[in-house]
Write an enzyme that holds these catalytic residues in place. Structure first.
Site, short mmCIF file in Angstrom:
data_model
loop_
_atom_site.label_atom_id
_atom_site.label_comp_id
_atom_site.label_asym_id
_atom_site.label_seq_id
_atom_site.Cartn_x
_atom_site.Cartn_y
_atom_site.Cartn_z
N ASP A 16 2.78 -27.48 -14.34
CA ASP A 16 2.96 -26.84 -13.05
C ASP A 16 1.68 -27.09 -12.26
OD1 ASP A 16 4.05 -25.02 -11.06
OD2 ASP A 16 2.63 -23.54 -11.83
N ASP A 18 0.49 -25.21 -8.90
CA ASP A 18 -0.17 -24.06 -8.29
C ASP A 18 -0.55 -23.01 -9.33
OD1 ASP A 18 0.48 -25.47 -6.05
OD2 ASP A 18 1.98 -24.06 -5.31
#
Length: 270
Positions: A16, A18
């Site tokens: 991922d 963020d």
């Protein structure tokens, strides 16, 4: 060795973006240059900043996330894709360099050293995610795809890389590239990425929100804490362009100057 006999990586590391690789929201990070470029209003800047605050403190639930998705979809309607790509390219180092976690940089290098492909998987748009992934030396990108017509966003979303859709995209690229998901890794901070973490043999919760922390305990996933930002500007060198899954048009972004990390730290992979 001929190109037909080159061995492909049999495992991948899915990250991922963020709050896992960078300490902020990648989309919100560019709100200032988008405002300066006339793409968004002061009201949009404030609304985006508030949504980012909720996101960073872990207070954005699924309904709030969906409302933000709808807001962003409406906001970008009519934007010129080339202008967005240009703004991201020109301000990438200014707004992203200071917020990259050193621990994530090390992990990316370790996975490459182990012969794994690195795939960035993000709900942010491909125009934002692909240059960041290229800067980090990632091999592939899975990101949200906005519909484009005559070089401008229509406001429709062709693919939203969120929740179960992320996991499905991970399974798709694994089938296409021959990754053994049981031998692969995934890293995320959010409870919404439980499907992605569950899709691989080695799941890691990075700076997890409360929901993911509970899920990590239930599933036996290792919890990692990333705290140290690192400036990438002096540690990068040119590399091949990153490939974004299913975004042939969007990847005019490959024109962004592509960089690769030279730092070679070695850390045992759990």
């Amino acid at each position: 060795m001929s190109s037909s006999t080159v061995r492909r990586p049999t495992a991948a590391a899915f990250f991922d973006l963020d709050k896992t690789i960078i300490a902020t929201s990648s989309a919100a990070a560019f709100s200032r240059p988008f405002f300066a470029g006339g793409l968004i209003s002061r009201r949009d800047v404030l609304r985006t900043a508030y949504a980012q605050f909720l996101y960073l403190v872990g207070g954005a639930d699924a309904d709030q996330t969906e409302r933000m998705r709808a807001h962003l979809s409406s906001m970008v309607t009519g934007w010129d894709v080339a202008q967005v790509s240009s703004i991201v390219a020109e301000t990438l180092h200014q707004y992203i360099d200071p917020v990259v976690y050193a621990e994530a940089v090390t992990l990316i290098e370790d996975h490459h050293a182990a012969g794994h492909d690195v795939v960035i998987v993000s709900a942010s748009g491909g125009e934002v995610v692909a240059p960041i992934a290229a800067m980090l030396g990632a091999d592939h990108v899975i990101a949200t795809r906005m519909a484009v017509e005559d070089g401008r966003y229509t406001g429709e979303i062709d693919f939203y890389a969120y929740g179960e859709q992320k996991a499905e995209a991970v399974r798709t690229i694994a089938a296409e590239r021959g990754y053994d998901l049981g031998a692969s890794y995934a890293y995320s901070d959010s409870i919404t990425d439980v499907p992605m973490l569950s899709a691989v043999g080695h799941g890691f919760a990075v700076n997890p929100d409360r929901g993911l922390r509970r899920a990590a305990a239930e599933n036996g996933w290792t919890v990692l804490t990333f705290t140290r930002p690192v400036s990438l500007r002096t540690r990068l060198r040119p590399t091949a362009p990153v490939l974004t899954v299913g975004t042939a048009t969007v990847l005019a972004l490959a024109a962004v100057v592509v960089w690769r990390l030279t730092r070679r730290y070695r850390q045992r992979l759990a």
